[in-house]
Design a protein around this motif. Structure first.
Motif, short mmCIF file in Angstrom:
data_model
loop_
_atom_site.label_atom_id
_atom_site.label_comp_id
_atom_site.label_asym_id
_atom_site.label_seq_id
_atom_site.Cartn_x
_atom_site.Cartn_y
_atom_site.Cartn_z
N PHE A 1 55.60 38.71 34.45
CA PHE A 1 54.37 38.27 33.81
C PHE A 1 54.60 37.59 32.47
O PHE A 1 53.66 37.06 31.88
CB PHE A 1 53.40 39.44 33.64
CG PHE A 1 52.77 39.88 34.93
CD1 PHE A 1 51.87 39.06 35.59
CD2 PHE A 1 53.08 41.10 35.49
CE1 PHE A 1 51.30 39.44 36.79
CE2 PHE A 1 52.50 41.50 36.67
CZ PHE A 1 51.61 40.67 37.33
N ALA A 2 55.85 37.60 31.96
CA ALA A 2 56.13 36.88 30.72
C ALA A 2 55.89 35.38 30.89
O ALA A 2 55.66 34.67 29.93
CB ALA A 2 57.57 37.13 30.26
N ASP A 3 55.97 34.91 32.14
CA ASP A 3 55.61 33.53 32.44
C ASP A 3 54.12 33.52 32.79
O ASP A 3 53.72 34.04 33.83
CB ASP A 3 56.43 33.01 33.61
CG ASP A 3 56.12 31.54 33.94
OD1 ASP A 3 55.11 31.02 33.43
OD2 ASP A 3 56.88 30.93 34.69
N PRO A 4 53.26 32.93 31.94
CA PRO A 4 51.83 32.97 32.22
C PRO A 4 51.45 32.29 33.53
O PRO A 4 50.45 32.63 34.13
CB PRO A 4 51.21 32.25 31.01
CG PRO A 4 52.32 31.44 30.42
CD PRO A 4 53.58 32.21 30.69
N ALA A 5 52.25 31.30 33.97
CA ALA A 5 51.95 30.67 35.26
C ALA A 5 52.10 31.67 36.39
O ALA A 5 51.30 31.69 37.34
CB ALA A 5 52.86 29.47 35.47
N ASN A 6 53.15 32.50 36.32
CA ASN A 6 53.30 33.57 37.31
C ASN A 6 52.09 34.48 37.28
O ASN A 6 51.55 34.88 38.32
CB ASN A 6 54.56 34.40 37.02
CG ASN A 6 55.82 33.69 37.42
OD1 ASN A 6 55.80 32.70 38.15
ND2 ASN A 6 56.95 34.16 36.91
N ALA A 7 51.68 34.84 36.06
CA ALA A 7 50.56 35.75 35.91
C ALA A 7 49.29 35.18 36.53
O ALA A 7 48.56 35.86 37.25
CB ALA A 7 50.35 36.07 34.43
N VAL A 8 49.03 33.91 36.24
CA VAL A 8 47.81 33.27 36.76
C VAL A 8 47.87 33.16 38.28
O VAL A 8 46.90 33.48 38.98
CB VAL A 8 47.62 31.88 36.12
CG1 VAL A 8 46.50 31.12 36.82
CG2 VAL A 8 47.31 32.03 34.63
N ARG A 9 49.01 32.71 38.82
CA ARG A 9 49.14 32.54 40.26
C ARG A 9 48.95 33.89 40.98
O ARG A 9 48.23 33.98 41.99
CB ARG A 9 50.50 31.95 40.60
CG ARG A 9 50.70 31.69 42.09
CD ARG A 9 52.02 31.00 42.37
NE ARG A 9 53.17 31.78 41.93
CZ ARG A 9 53.91 31.48 40.87
NH1 ARG A 9 53.63 30.42 40.15
NH2 ARG A 9 54.94 32.25 40.54
N THR A 10 49.59 34.93 40.46
CA THR A 10 49.47 36.24 41.10
C THR A 10 48.06 36.79 40.97
O THR A 10 47.53 37.40 41.91
CB THR A 10 50.49 37.21 40.48
OG1 THR A 10 51.81 36.73 40.76
CG2 THR A 10 50.34 38.60 41.05
N ALA A 11 47.45 36.58 39.81
CA ALA A 11 46.08 37.07 39.63
C ALA A 11 45.13 36.38 40.60
O ALA A 11 44.23 37.02 41.17
CB ALA A 11 45.64 36.86 38.19
N MET A 12 45.30 35.09 40.79
CA MET A 12 44.43 34.37 41.73
C MET A 12 44.66 34.87 43.16
O MET A 12 43.71 35.06 43.93
CB MET A 12 44.70 32.87 41.64
CG MET A 12 44.27 32.25 40.32
SD MET A 12 44.69 30.49 40.17
CE MET A 12 43.60 29.79 41.40
N SER A 13 45.92 35.10 43.53
CA SER A 13 46.22 35.64 44.86
C SER A 13 45.67 37.06 45.00
O SER A 13 45.21 37.46 46.08
CB SER A 13 47.73 35.64 45.09
OG SER A 13 48.25 34.33 45.05
N PHE A 14 45.70 37.81 43.90
CA PHE A 14 45.16 39.17 43.90
C PHE A 14 43.68 39.16 44.23
O PHE A 14 43.20 39.90 45.09
CB PHE A 14 45.40 39.80 42.52
CG PHE A 14 44.95 41.22 42.39
CD1 PHE A 14 45.85 42.27 42.57
CD2 PHE A 14 43.64 41.53 42.06
CE1 PHE A 14 45.43 43.59 42.44
CE2 PHE A 14 43.22 42.84 41.94
CZ PHE A 14 44.12 43.87 42.13
N VAL A 15 42.94 38.29 43.54
CA VAL A 15 41.50 38.19 43.79
C VAL A 15 41.24 37.74 45.23
O VAL A 15 40.35 38.26 45.91
CB VAL A 15 40.85 37.21 42.78
CG1 VAL A 15 39.39 36.96 43.14
CG2 VAL A 15 40.96 37.77 41.36
#
Length: 689
Positions: free
Chosen positions: A310-324
């Motif tokens: 999650f230190a890479d915000p792009a990873n965080a955003v992509r995973t969060a969108m997939s999570f939703v």
């Protein structure tokens, strides 16, 4: 050397400039598209001034993302992963609002909802641009990961080298049985696995112990001993503790006991990494390892894998969108199942959609990324667990369409790792395996209207809920008590002669455990008959129960089943008597568990229908594992052809010895064939039981 260093520095500066320029153009485009996103004053500005404003905002956002985001994520390592996933959008949007506030003259403005959207798009674009530039930069990403790995090794005092032989990646597909894998391959759901079988890998089935669940299997695989793990959860009379395999404190204690028994740290002690597992296997590099969840030292915090990802915000955003998206997918699938009136079916509301999304998205993304990093860093041995299928199959069934879609996504993760292996600094062998399978079937409560605990209490003459009294099973159990006691049993009446404690009834899939805490030793059949005369016969003759294991003063331990069947454990045989339908190895599995110090007073295995493959779980699962019966006892092992053939594998400890042998084939005699003090329990029975 100096010239190369300057060239690399120049390339890094160029990448920053290009990413900044692309981010500026992205911000300009979003300002033109989104009505609530503004980059100019109310009176209007020239195009040059708007471009400068966008450049300032993009630069400030990029700088804050690089400096502040890692600090925020590190501070949130103690936050549960589900909460962290939900916070990703808010945190990213907050950083954008802060960046806009730094633009001179207040020309940057957006409401909170728009800021979230803009931040997500800009993070994704910046990440994609950086990745594209890194491809042209002589494997810059690989060098970065290698430098990080070398830095960690220097801090820990390791030499950082390896023998030059191939590394090994062990990927565990949690809960995927041998039959499920074959079916998925035949139906084209897993093309990557299909391309391996017969061409580069051999496929074998192995048999679990009686306790067919991740706690017992993974402890045996990683640490060489799963002695005294009778189930997923059990009660220990000597300490009064309830042990649950997926609790951090219990996992840490089980790992400690295994290391003490074998005298060895585990499978991964030689430059190993443990990712997404219950146990560490002796690895230095840990991510999402439950047995280390309470550790807080700066090198090996179990949640450090979250930080790395999650230190890479792009990873965080992509995973969060997939999570939703996954939460929405689960809600849609459960709604369709309810409207179709599928049977069997269990409730899938509450927190389950979030738990499923964590298992199928967050855990998968973090673990796969960590394994990729390990491969680029050249680690000797990596063991990773992908739990997605197991979680979904419990609620949707092991052969349902929901579970099949998860298998497809897992196959894509395997394809990614296979591609990465073509570009790593050392060659890697990928071993694919599972820890158990799953057996389908209606739950015990769904089939008979009461839980195992209700049945135990009814058969003991103890008060039970009214719903259980009204079921046929509950009424029959209470009738049995009346017959034995020669008097009626009224609601709330105590049949016990003294201040004895209520039984502790626990479920591990279709395996049930009954313990009486007030008796310090393992109770005998004779003691149980004196206390609750109808209990054992009520359980043994119930149509949802296959057999019981209980200690006997006269015969040692015995297995009881319907119709008065009673077989001493020493005389148990496969394919006959109470174990007639439970397959090869069932008798040895029961005998081994009977030798454990913490085996329950009564061990209960549900019925098994060999025609349908169905069992009855004692908990809310229509795909279950934990006991004997069907596919749950038959996981798979898919190994490269250039490794020695595994042979017949019975129990997780056999798998540990095979994996250790394969590591020795790659790394040489520095990997011992067996833990130094390992006891082969099937050859040397435990005398302390």
């Amino acid at each position: 050397m100096e010239q190369r260093r300057w060239r690399r520095a120049g390339s890094a500066v160029l990448r920053v400039i290009v990413v900044w320029a692309v981010s500026t153009l992205t911000m300009l485009a979003l300002a033109g598209i989104l009505p609530d996103f503004q980059l100019e004053s109310d009176d209007g500005d020239s195009l040059t001034r708007v471009a400068m404003t966008a450049g300032w905002g993009a630069g400030a956002f990029g700088l804050l993302t690089a400096l502040v985001w890692p600090l925020v994520v590190r501070a949130l390592l103690l936050v549960p992963a589900l909460v962290l996933g939900l916070l990703v959008f808010f945190l990213n949007g907050s950083l954008l609002l802060l960046a806009l506030s730094l633009i001179p003259d207040g020309r940057g403005e957006a409401n909170a909802e728009t800021a979230v959207v803009v931040a997500a798009v800009m993070s994704a674009v910046a990440s994609a641009t950086g990745a594209a530039l890194a491809v042209r930069d002589d494997d810059a990403y690989r060098r970065r990961l290698s430098r990080l790995a070398d830095r960690r090794r220097r801090r820990s005092g390791e030499d950082g080298g390896h023998s030059g032989g191939p590394g090994t990646v062990f990927l565990q597909l949690d809960g995927v049985g041998h039959a499920v894998l074959l079916r998925a391959v035949e139906e084209g759901l897993m093309p990557t696995v299909a391309s391996w079988i017969g061409a580069t890998h051999r496929l074998d089935a192995w048999r679990t112990d009686w306790s067919s669940q991740t706690g017992a299997s993974q402890l045996g695989i990683l640490h060489g001993s799963n002695h005294d793990v009778p189930a997923f959860r059990w009660y220990e009379k000597d300490t009064g503790e309830l042990m649950v395999s997926n609790r951090p404190a219990s996992a840490a204690e089980l790992q400690r006991r295994a290391i003490e028994r074998t005298g060895d740290g585990g499978l991964l002690t030689l430059d190993g990494a443990s990712r997404g597992n219950l146990f560490s296997g002796g690895a230095d590099q840990l991510a999402l390892v439950l047995s280390k969840a309470a550790r807080r030292d700066r090198h090996n915090r179990s949640r450090a894998g979250y930080f790395a990802y999650f230190a890479d915000p792009a990873n965080a955003v992509r995973t969060a969108m997939s999570f939703v998206a996954e939460v929405g997918r689960e809600i849609g699938q459960s709604t369709r199942s309810r409207l179709r009136k599928d049977s069997p079916r269990i409730k899938r509301g509450g927190l389950y959609p979030l738990i499923r999304a964590f298992a199928t998205v967050v855990e998968r993304d973090v673990v796969v990324t960590a394994v990729i990093g390990d491969m680029f860093a050249g680690r000797t041995a990596v063991y990773a667990d992908l739990v997605a299928y197991d979680e979904v199959a419990h609620h949707s069934g092991p052969y349902g369409g929901d579970a099949e879609k998860v298998l497809q996504r897992l196959d894509r993760s395997l394809a990614l790792l296979a591609t990465v292996a073509e570009h790593t600094p050392r060659r890697y062998r990928i071993v694919l395996l599972s820890d158990h399978g799953q057996s389908p079937g209606e739950t015990f409560q769904g089939a008979y209207g009461l839980t195992l605990k209700d049945l135990v209490r009814a058969g003991s003459g103890l008060p039970v809920p009214r719903r259980a009294q009204r079921t046929r099973s509950g009424a029959e159990a209470r009738d049995a008590v009346r017959v034995v006691l020669h008097r009626p049993v009224l609601e709330g009446e105590e049949t016990r002669p003294g201040p004895e404690s209520d039984p502790v009834v626990l479920a591990s899939g279709n395996l049930g455990l009954i313990s009486f805490p007030d008796v310090p030793e393992r109770m005998t059949r004779e003691q149980l008959d004196r206390r609750h005369p109808a209990l054992l016969s009520t359980l043994a003759n119930h149509p949802g129960i296959g057999f019981l294991l209980v200690r006997s003063e006269q015969h040692g331990s015995v297995v009881l089943a319907a119709g008065g069947a009673e077989v001493p454990v020493a005389e148990l045989a496969d394919h006959t008597g109470p174990l007639k339908h439970f397959g090869t190895g069932a008798a040895d599995a029961v005998r081994r568990t009977d030798s454990f110090p913490h085996v329950a007073d009564v061990m209960v295995n549900s019925m098994y229908d060999p025609l349908t493959g169905e069992v009855h779980a004692f908990e809310e699962q229509i795909g279950s594992h934990g006991g004997l019966g069907g596919d749950q006892s038959h996981p798979f092992l898919l190994s490269p052809l250039d490794l020695s053939a595994p042979g017949e594998q019975t129990g997780a400890e056999d798998i540990h010895r095979t994996l250790r042998r394969w590591l020795r084939e790659c790394e040489g005699p520095q990997v011992p064939l067996d833990p130094p003090h390992q006891v082969t329990e099937r050859a040397v029975p435990d005398k302390t039981a």
